[in-house]
Scaffold this motif. Structure first.
Motif, PDB file in Angstrom:
ATOM      1  N   MET A  94       0.846  -1.187   0.000  1.00 16.04           N
ATOM      2  CA  MET A  94       0.000   0.000   0.000  1.00 16.04           C
ATOM      3  C   MET A  94       0.883   1.238   0.000  1.00 16.04           C
ATOM      4  O   MET A  94       1.962   1.237   0.586  1.00 16.04           O
ATOM      5  N   THR A  95       0.396   2.311  -0.629  1.00 18.32           N
ATOM      6  CA  THR A  95       1.146   3.557  -0.609  1.00 18.32           C
ATOM      7  C   THR A  95       0.945   4.301   0.710  1.00 18.32           C
ATOM      8  O   THR A  95       1.793   5.105   1.091  1.00 18.32           O
ATOM      9  N   ILE A  96      -0.166   4.035   1.397  1.00 19.47           N
ATOM     10  CA  ILE A  96      -0.447   4.653   2.696  1.00 19.47           C
ATOM     11  C   ILE A  96      -0.751   3.527   3.683  1.00 19.47           C
ATOM     12  O   ILE A  96      -1.901   3.300   4.062  1.00 19.47           O
ATOM     13  N   PRO A  97       0.261   2.775   4.132  1.00 23.66           N
ATOM     14  CA  PRO A  97       0.010   1.591   4.951  1.00 23.66           C
ATOM     15  C   PRO A  97      -0.639   1.871   6.307  1.00 23.66           C
ATOM     16  O   PRO A  97      -1.372   1.030   6.820  1.00 23.66           O
ATOM     17  N   ASP A  98      -0.422   3.054   6.878  1.00 26.03           N
ATOM     18  CA  ASP A  98      -1.030   3.352   8.169  1.00 26.03           C
ATOM     19  C   ASP A  98      -2.484   3.800   8.051  1.00 26.03           C
ATOM     20  O   ASP A  98      -3.168   3.964   9.057  1.00 26.03           O
ATOM     21  N   ARG A  99      -2.994   3.961   6.810  1.00 31.22           N
ATOM     22  CA  ARG A  99      -4.400   4.310   6.580  1.00 31.22           C
ATOM     23  C   ARG A  99      -4.959   3.420   5.475  1.00 31.22           C
ATOM     24  O   ARG A  99      -5.236   3.871   4.363  1.00 31.22           O
ATOM     25  N   PRO A 100      -5.162   2.130   5.769  1.00 26.59           N
ATOM     26  CA  PRO A 100      -5.580   1.186   4.709  1.00 26.59           C
ATOM     27  C   PRO A 100      -6.935   1.497   4.081  1.00 26.59           C
ATOM     28  O   PRO A 100      -7.198   1.074   2.973  1.00 26.59           O
ATOM     29  N   ARG A 101      -7.792   2.261   4.748  1.00 27.33           N
ATOM     30  CA  ARG A 101      -9.116   2.568   4.200  1.00 27.33           C
ATOM     31  C   ARG A 101      -9.178   3.952   3.549  1.00 27.33           C
ATOM     32  O   ARG A 101     -10.257   4.423   3.215  1.00 27.33           O
TER      33      ARG A 101
END
Length: 71
Positions: A42-49
């Motif tokens: 993911m490009t934003i792993p700490d915000r998967p949604r």
């Protein structure tokens, strides 16, 4: 699928490439296994949604595409 993720790609674009319409099933049957295998991330792993979430190929995925690694 890996070739598509060479550039950062949204889940909608990936679903179009795969010809899938159910987001949950696609995430569970395609994306999660690829992420668990370390082939995409993911490009934003700490915000998967996040609505801005995209997916990209990892170094291991690049090596697999180049024929230097086996899953």
């Amino acid at each position: 699928m890996l070739r598509t993720c060479v550039a950062e790609t949204s889940i909608s674009e990936l679903m179009d490439v795969a010809g899938r319409t159910n987001r949950t099933k696609f995430r569970n049957s395609v994306l999660k296994p690829l992420m668990q295998a370390g082939l995409i991330e993911m490009t934003i792993p700490d915000r998967p949604r996040s609505s801005n979430q995209k997916y990209r190929i990892t170094e291991r995925g690049r090596a697999l595409l180049a024929g230097r690694d086996t899953p």
